[in-house]
Write an enzyme that holds these catalytic residues in place. Sequence first.
Site, PDB file in Angstrom:
ATOM      1  N   ASP A 168       0.858  -1.335  -0.280  1.00 41.47           N
ATOM      2  CA  ASP A 168       0.213   0.123  -0.203  1.00 41.47           C
ATOM      3  C   ASP A 168       0.966   1.019   0.691  1.00 41.47           C
ATOM      4  OD1 ASP A 168      -1.390  -2.211   0.942  1.00 41.47           O
ATOM      5  OD2 ASP A 168      -2.815  -1.142   1.927  1.00 41.47           O
ATOM      6  N   LYS A 231      -6.918   3.250  -2.950  1.00 41.07           N
ATOM      7  CA  LYS A 231      -7.687   3.009  -1.628  1.00 41.07           C
ATOM      8  C   LYS A 231      -7.795   4.511  -1.237  1.00 41.07           C
ATOM      9  CE  LYS A 231      -5.323   1.798   2.418  1.00 41.07           C
ATOM     10  NZ  LYS A 231      -4.286   1.383   2.800  1.00 41.07           N
ATOM     11  N   LYS A 267     -10.542  -0.279  -2.250  1.00 38.15           N
ATOM     12  CA  LYS A 267     -10.166  -0.492  -0.640  1.00 38.15           C
ATOM     13  C   LYS A 267     -10.395   1.239   0.245  1.00 38.15           C
ATOM     14  CE  LYS A 267      -6.697  -1.435   2.830  1.00 38.15           C
ATOM     15  NZ  LYS A 267      -5.147  -1.829   3.240  1.00 38.15           N
TER      16      LYS A 267
END
Length: 316
Positions: A168, A231, A267
């Site tokens: 991430d 995300k 996400k």
Amino acid sequence: MEHTHDCHCGCGHDHDGWEERSDEFAKVNADKYHEAFGKYAPVGSNEEVSAAVKALLEKQAKENFTPEVLKRIHGFIDLTSLTSLDTKESIWTMTEQVNDFEGTRPDVPNVAAICVYPLFVETVKQALTAHDVSIAAVSAGFPASQTFTEVKIAETAMCVMQGADEIDVVLNLGYFMEENYEELCDELAEIKESCREARLKVILETGALATAENIRRASILALYSGADFIKTSTGKGYPGASPEAAYVMCNVLKQYYELTGERRGVKVSGGIRTAEDAVNYYTIVRAVLGEEWLTKDLFRIGASSLVGDIERRLGK
């Protein structure tokens, strides 16, 4: 003797022509990104997005608040610990909780992943015995992304080497705000390459981007650069996930699929603590993207306390 302009290479040549060609090259590249933006429908103003989300949730969220949906959501969670006080012992304990859950509720899938700082990837790798739970690491100068590209690439490669299945990272908001899309995308593409087989989740930091149009553009750039997931947030320093941001991102993902035939994931993270919050995001993903996205391969919720709330609602 004819005067020549100074130049970085020290050759004494007149580089005016080179500079003109360089400017033209930059313009072509800028046009390339604006052309990409133009392939996606506008999302409207913040107010229009808010109204659309409010109507959607009022119509559908309540009917989605069922035990079966909560069970599914449990399997979409990236169980996360990202604090300055994390220790090997605390991360080991968190991992053991995931191990201990396995098999206790056959009707409830275990969490999708455990998400930690790079320093603790090896700890999770050693402690994890639960099956089909991924190891995720934040990387690349998280959460500000304000370090050298070489450091970002090296840190990502080290996380993968230690055992991370997912990475991430935060896109460079400085580059985005100054519309330096070329460097932003090049950097993400290099990070993606250093991921090897690991999935790349690109954090847009939607609370900092603030507008629906910025979120739309950042989503497109991240996908353009090879993101496996887009995300919302880091949960550090800026507002976290919002239903409005998720709605914009899902609309971009839908259009990306229509344009390319490829499904990429979403996400949401940052401040998602209750089952009600989680069901709202589930509702948006289901309404905009459809049932195909309701798998852990395409939908994740990053959270630390959500697991406990869902398990309490379901009854252990």
